[in-house]
Design a protein around this motif. Structure first.
Motif, mmCIF file in Angstrom:
data_model
loop_
_atom_site.group_PDB
_atom_site.id
_atom_site.type_symbol
_atom_site.label_atom_id
_atom_site.label_comp_id
_atom_site.label_asym_id
_atom_site.label_seq_id
_atom_site.Cartn_x
_atom_site.Cartn_y
_atom_site.Cartn_z
ATOM 1 N N HIS A 23 0.813 -1.212 0.000
ATOM 2 C CA HIS A 23 0.000 0.000 0.000
ATOM 3 C C HIS A 23 0.848 1.264 0.000
ATOM 4 O O HIS A 23 0.540 2.243 0.692
ATOM 5 C CB HIS A 23 -0.970 0.015 1.178
ATOM 6 C CG HIS A 23 -1.894 -1.155 1.199
ATOM 7 N ND1 HIS A 23 -2.923 -1.309 0.303
ATOM 8 C CD2 HIS A 23 -1.921 -2.243 2.001
ATOM 9 C CE1 HIS A 23 -3.552 -2.430 0.556
ATOM 10 N NE2 HIS A 23 -2.964 -3.029 1.585
ATOM 11 N N GLY A 24 1.944 1.229 -0.767
ATOM 12 C CA GLY A 24 2.787 2.405 -0.902
ATOM 13 C C GLY A 24 3.762 2.654 0.231
ATOM 14 O O GLY A 24 4.479 3.651 0.226
ATOM 15 N N VAL A 25 3.796 1.778 1.223
ATOM 16 C CA VAL A 25 4.710 1.938 2.355
ATOM 17 C C VAL A 25 5.789 0.861 2.250
ATOM 18 O O VAL A 25 5.474 -0.328 2.210
ATOM 19 C CB VAL A 25 3.973 1.817 3.704
ATOM 20 C CG1 VAL A 25 4.945 1.923 4.866
ATOM 21 C CG2 VAL A 25 2.871 2.856 3.803
ATOM 22 N N THR A 26 7.046 1.290 2.205
ATOM 23 C CA THR A 26 8.163 0.363 2.083
ATOM 24 C C THR A 26 8.860 0.215 3.427
ATOM 25 O O THR A 26 9.161 1.204 4.091
ATOM 26 C CB THR A 26 9.170 0.861 1.032
ATOM 27 O OG1 THR A 26 8.496 0.996 -0.220
ATOM 28 C CG2 THR A 26 10.328 -0.114 0.870
ATOM 29 N N SER A 27 9.092 -1.040 3.814
ATOM 30 C CA SER A 27 9.775 -1.336 5.081
ATOM 31 C C SER A 27 10.816 -2.419 4.838
ATOM 32 O O SER A 27 10.604 -3.327 4.036
ATOM 33 C CB SER A 27 8.780 -1.838 6.121
ATOM 34 O OG SER A 27 7.807 -0.868 6.389
#
Length: 60
Positions: A23-27
């Motif tokens: 959802h567009g969040v990179t971790s």
């Protein structure tokens, strides 16, 4: 996931490091994996039938 490194762990494992985007969040993430074996690729076995998108099954 985009892998950035693979570190072997013993004879049947590895730690795969990389970046996971949801959802567009990179971790950053580390996956601990365990090799369990190989098998026959069903697409190479000749035991399947092709079905086209129009629902037509070609003659064999």
């Amino acid at each position: 996931m985009t892998a950035t490194s693979v570190v072997p762990a013993g004879t049947d494992g590895a730690a795969i490091s990389g970046n996971l985007t949801l959802h567009g969040v990179t971790s950053p993430m580390v996956l601990q994996v365990h090799y369990v074996g190989t098998g026959v690729n069903p697409l190479n076995s000749g035991q399947y039938r092709e079905v086209r998108g129009d629902g037509h099954t070609p003659p064999q």
